[in-house]
Design a protein around this motif. Structure first.
Motif, PDB file in Angstrom:
ATOM      1  N   LYS A 286       0.828  -1.405   0.163  1.00  0.00           N
ATOM      2  CA  LYS A 286       0.023   0.119   0.185  1.00  0.00           C
ATOM      3  C   LYS A 286       1.006   1.267  -0.052  1.00  0.00           C
ATOM      4  CE  LYS A 286      -1.317   1.317   4.411  1.00  0.00           C
ATOM      5  NZ  LYS A 286      -0.221   1.696   5.413  1.00  0.00           N
ATOM      6  N   TYR A 317      -2.341  -6.435   7.931  1.00  0.00           N
ATOM      7  CA  TYR A 317      -3.284  -6.744   8.727  1.00  0.00           C
ATOM      8  C   TYR A 317      -4.035  -8.059   8.880  1.00  0.00           C
ATOM      9  CZ  TYR A 317      -2.260  -3.198  12.436  1.00  0.00           C
ATOM     10  OH  TYR A 317      -1.999  -2.612  13.476  1.00  0.00           O
ATOM     11  N   LYS A 320      -2.266 -11.071  10.116  1.00  0.00           N
ATOM     12  CA  LYS A 320      -2.018 -11.099  11.695  1.00  0.00           C
ATOM     13  C   LYS A 320      -3.015 -12.390  12.168  1.00  0.00           C
ATOM     14  CE  LYS A 320      -0.684  -6.429  12.309  1.00  0.00           C
ATOM     15  NZ  LYS A 320       0.885  -6.200  13.374  1.00  0.00           N
ATOM     16  N   GLU A 354      -0.980   3.839  18.327  1.00  0.00           N
ATOM     17  CA  GLU A 354       0.545   3.664  18.042  1.00  0.00           C
ATOM     18  C   GLU A 354       1.168   4.664  19.258  1.00  0.00           C
ATOM     19  OE1 GLU A 354       2.170   2.081  13.831  1.00  0.00           O
ATOM     20  OE2 GLU A 354       1.956   4.098  14.434  1.00  0.00           O
ATOM     21  N   ASP A 373      -4.169   5.859   5.884  1.00  0.00           N
ATOM     22  CA  ASP A 373      -2.875   4.988   6.385  1.00  0.00           C
ATOM     23  C   ASP A 373      -3.549   3.821   6.753  1.00  0.00           C
ATOM     24  OD1 ASP A 373      -0.079   4.409   6.601  1.00  0.00           O
ATOM     25  OD2 ASP A 373      -0.329   4.958   8.618  1.00  0.00           O
TER      26      ASP A 373
END
Ligand SMILES: NC(=O)C1=CN([C@@H]2O[C@H](COP(=O)(O)OP(=O)(O)OC[C@H]3O[C@@H](n4cnc5c(N)ncnc54)[C@H](OP(=O)(O)O)[C@@H]3O)[C@@H](O)[C@H]2O)C=CC1
Ligand SMILES: O=C1O[C@H](COP(=O)(O)O)[C@@H](O)[C@H](O)[C@H]1O
Length: 628
Positions: A286, A317, A320, A354, A373
Motif C-alpha cells: 500500500k 493486517y 495477523k 501507536e 494509512d
C-alpha cells in the motif's frame, strides 16, 4: 460436480491433514506478464486451475504438495477430462479413501490425465525452454523472490526477516534465491551485511540458527538498477536465469517502494524479467492510490501488464494471527454466530493506536494521513471480515466476494461522522516529544490528520443501525489494535438491582486483541464468591502467550508464504479495493476541500475529546478507555 465427487476424500483429508480445497479462476491472461509464460498461454484455454492444499505440520510438505497439485491440476481439459489428478493421487496416499465411486473416478482420471500429462510435457519442450521432461516429472522448480526497494525501511524491517523465518521453518522450496533490487549501489556482500543485522533467531527451535542464517544469506543476491530501466531489468533477468539453471522457474516480486514507481517497475519487470516457464506474481504494498480515481488509475495501469491473478495487494493486517482467527472464532463456534447481528450486538469498535509519531515517515504520511494509512485499509478489512455472511467455502474468491458484499452494503462515510486530530509536542518526565509539524519532512501548516474517529454503518438486514466505530491514531498513550464487540442489555435483567445505576457497564463485551499480547476475552457478570449476592465484571480470558507458548509468526511471513503458494485469500481483490475507496473518498475530499482543522492532542495522550462526542452521538462509549 467435481468438487462433490471429491467430497469423501476431502472430508477424510480434512480430518487427518486439515486439508483445504481451493480453486481459482482460469481466466486466460492476456498481458505480456501473464501468470506464466507463452507456454501457459497456449495451455490455459485447455486447462482450468484447481489446486488442493494439505496443511500439514511442516511447511515443506505444504509446498511440495502444492507444487504437485498445481502442476498436475492443470491437466483438466475442456473435453471433460476430470481435474486434479494430483489431488486424487495425494488423497490416495490415505488408506481410508476406498470409496467405490472414487476408485472408478481414479481409473478414469489416471487414463485421461496421462494423455493430458504427455501433452503437457510435449508442449513444455515445444516452448523452446530449457525445461526438460525430467525436470517436470521430478517436480524440479526454482523460486526467485526479488525485493524491489531492498535498501528501504520495510525491506529491512519486515521482508528479509520474514523470508529468513520462512527459510528457517522449512517453508521455502528446496531451490530458491532472494534478490534485492534498488538504485543504491551495493555488492552481494553488502546486502548480506545490511540484512544480517535484522534477521533474528526468534523462532522457538533456536538450534543451528547461526548456520541457518549463513545458509540463507548465501542465497541472497543484489542487483542495482533504476526502477524505470528495461535494460536494468533485463540484466536482472540474466542473473535470475543463471540461478534458475534452466529449471522451471517461478518468480515473485515484492514492490517495497513508493507508489509513484509501481507502474514503472511492473512495466520493466513484465517486459524484461518475467518467468517464461512458471508463474510470475507481484506483491504490491500500500498505498493503492489516494482516492477512488487514483486507485482506479493505478489498477488500470497495472493491468496493462498483469492479470488480476498475478497481483497480490498486501494488507499486512490480514496476515495477523488474530485477524485470521476472526472467521474461525465466528464460524466454528456455535456460541458466537447466533449472536452476530443487530439483535444482540449494540456496537462494534475497531481501534488502532501507536505510541509513537510518524518518526522518519513524515514525508510519506503527510500525503496520506491516518484515514488512508490505517482506516481505509487495515480497519476496514477487519470490519469486512467481521461482518461478512458465511462464505460458501474457504476458497479465496468465496471469502473475498462476501467481503465485497459488506463493503458495497455500507454507507459512504459522512463528514459529520468523522473527527480528526493531530498530535502536538508535549513534555513528560523531563523529555520533550515533538509535534507532528515539528517533523522536518512535514510542512509547517499541515492539516493532515494523525488521528481520526469515524462512525460507519452497514445497510443490510444483519447490521442495520449498528454503529461500527473506528478510531486510529499515532503518538497516543499506548500501542495496540483491537476489536470490541459490545452486546445489548439483558432484557428484564433479574439482577438489575445488584448493579449500580450504570447498566451499560453490565453488558457483555467480547474483545479480540490483535496486538500486542494477543488474546480474546469475554467480559461477563459474575457472582463474587461469598455469602452475599454481589456481582462483578470478570473476564473469560484466552491469553495467547499462556495458551500457545510458541511465538506467533509475523504477518509478513504468512502473507509471503501465501503469495508463494498462490493463495489469494488474504490479499485484496480489485473490486474490494474500489468498494473500500468509494466509502472514504467523499469524506476525504470534503475534509481537504473545506480545510478542516484537526483537533490538537498532546503527544502520548488518549487523543482528541472529539472522539468521545462522536461516540456518544451513537450512545457508545469507547471500550478501551473504560478498560484503562
Ligand atoms: N515502512 C513501513 O513500515 C511500511 C511501508 N509500507 C509501504 O511499503 C513501501 C516501502 O516502504 P519503505 O521501505 O518505508 O519505503 P522507503 O521510503 O524506505 O523506500 C524504499 C526504497 O525505495 C527507493 N525510493 C525511495 N524514494 C524513492 C523515490 N522518490 N523515487 C525512487 N525510489 C525511491 C529507495 O531505494 P533506492 O534509493 O536505493 O532506490 C528506498 O530505499 C511503501 O509503499 C510504503 O508505503 C507499508 C506499510 C508499512
Ligand atoms: O501500514 C501501516 O502499518 C503500520 C503499523 O503496523 P503494525 O503491524 O506495526 O501495527 C503503521 O505504523 C504505518 O503507518 C502504516 O503505514
Amino acid at each position: 460436480m467435481l468438487e462433490e465427487q471429491f467430497d469423501a476424500p476431502r472430508q477424510f483429508c480434512m480430518a487427518t491433514h486439515s486439508m483445504i480445497i481451493r480453486s481459482s479462476s482460469s481466466s486466460s491472461p492476456s498481458s505480456a506478464f501473464a501468470d506464466s509464460s507463452p507456454l501457459r498461454e497456449t495451455l490455459l484455454p485447455l486447462f482450468s486451475i484447481r489446486s488442493l492444499t494439505f496443511q500439514r505440520k511442516s511447511c515443506f510438505s505444504r509446498l511440495r504438495l502444492r507444487f504437485f497439485a498445481e502442476k498436475h491440476s492443470q491437466l483438466d481439459s475442456s473435453n471433460g477430462c476430470a481435474t486434479n489428478f494430483a489431488s486424487l493421487q495425494e488423497c490416495r496416499l490415505s488408506p481410508l479413501v476406498s470409496n467405490h465411486n472414487l476408485l472408478a473416478l481414479n481409473v478414469k482420471l489416471v487414463l485421461c490425465c496421462f494423455v493430458k500429462f504427455s501433452k503437457f510435457v510435449r508442449l513444455l519442450s515445444l516452448a523452446g525452454e530449457q525445461v526438460t521432461e525430467e525436470h517436470v516429472t521430478k517436480g524440479e522448480s526454482t523460486l526467485s523472490i526479488t525485493v524491489v526497494g531492498a535498501s528501504g525501511d520495510l525491506a529491512k524491517k519486515k521482508i528479509f526477516p520474514a523470508l529468513f523465518a520462512l527459510y528457517y521453518e522449512g517453508c521455502l522450496p528446496q531451490d530458491f534465491s532472494v534478490f534485492g533490487y534498488a538504485r543504491t549501489k551495493l555488492t552481494h556482500d553488502e546486502l548480506r551485511e545490511m540484512i544480517s543485522g535484522t534477521l533474528t533467531c526468534r523462532i522457538d527451535q533456536r538450534e543451528n540458527c547461526v548456520d541457518k542464517m549463513d545458509q540463507f544469506l548465501k542465497r541472497c543476491f543484489y542487483h542495482s538498477g533504476q526502477y524505470n530501466s528495461e535494460e536494468d531489468f533485463a540484466e536482472l533477468n540474466t542473473k535470475l536465469k543463471e540461478k534458475e539453471a534452466g529449471k522451471l522457474s517461478n518468480r515473485l516480486y515484492y514492490l517495497s517502494i513508493p507508489p509513484n514507481i509501481f507502474v514503472d517497475v511492473v512495466r520493466c519487470a513484465s517486459l524484461r524479467a518475467s518467468s517464461v516457464s512458471g508463474w510470475t506474481r507481484i506483491i504490491v504494498e500500500k498505498p493503492f492510490g489516494r482516492d477512488s480515481e487514483s486507485s482506479g488509475e493505478l489498477t488500470r495501469c497495472l493491468k496493462q501488464y498483469l492479470t488480476e491473478e498475478q497481483i497480490f495487494r498486501i494488507d499486512h493486517y490480514l496476515g495477523k494471527e488474530l485477524v485470521e482467527n476472526l472467521s474461525v472464532l465466528r464460524f466454528s463456534n456455535l456460541v458466537f454466530e447466533p449472536l452476530w447481528s443487530r439483535n444482540y450486538i449494540r456496537n462494534v469498535q475497531l481501534i488502532f493506536s501507536e505510541d509513537f509519531g510518524t518518526e522518519g515517515r513524515g514525508g510519506y504520511f503527510d500525503q496520506y494521513g491516518i484515514i488512508r494509512d490505517i482506516m481505509q485499509n487495515h480497519l476496514l478489512q477487519i470490519l469486512a471480515l467481521f461482518a461478512m455472511e458465511t462464505p460458501v467455502s474457504l476458497d479465496a474468491e468465496d471469502i473475498r466476494s462476501e467481503k465485497v458484499k459488506v463493503l458495497r452494503s455500507m454507507k459512504p462515510l459522512l463528514l459529520e461522522n468523522v473527527i480528526v486530530g493531530q498530535y502536538k509536542e508535549h513534555s513528560k518526565g523531563g523529555k520533550a516529544y515533538p509535534g507532528y509539524t515539528d517533523d522536518p519532512t512535514v510542512p509547517n501548516h499541515s492539516l493532515t490528520p494523525t488521528f481520526a474517529a469515524a462512525a460507519m454503518f452497514i445497510n443490510n438486514a444483519r447490521w442495520d443501525g449498528v454503529p461500527f466505530l473506528m478510531k486510529a491514531g499515532k503518538a497516543l498513550h499506548t500501542r495496540g489494535a483491537e476489536i470490541r464487540v459490545q452486546f445489548r442489555h439483558v432484557p428484564g435483567n433479574l439482577y438489575k438491582k445488584n448493579f449500580a445505576t450504570d447498566l451499560d457497564k453490565t453488558t457483555n463485551e467480547l474483545v479480540i486483541r490483535v496486538q500486542p499480547d494477543e488474546g480474546i476475552y469475554l467480559r461477563i457478570n459474575n457472582k463474587v464468591p461469598g455469602l452475599g449476592m454481589r456481582l462483578d465484571r470478570s473476564d473469560l480470558n484466552l491469553l495467547y502467550r499462556s495458551r500457545y507458548p510458541r511465538e506467533i509468526p509475523d504477518a509478513y511471513e504468512r502473507l509471503l508464504l501465501d503469495a508463494i503458494e498462490g493463495e489469494r485469500r488474504l490479499f485484496i481483490r480489485s473490486d474490494e479495493l474500489d468498494a473500500a475507496w468509494d466509502l472514504f473518498t467523499p469524506a476525504l475530499k470534503e475534509l481537504e476541500q473545506k480545510k478542516i482543522i484537526p483537533e490538537l492532542y498532546p503527544y502520548g495522550s488518549r487523543g482528541p475529546v472529539g472522539a468521545h462526542y462522536l461516540a456518544s452521538k451513537y450512545n457508545v462509549r469507547w471500550g478501551d478507555l473504560e478498560d484503562a
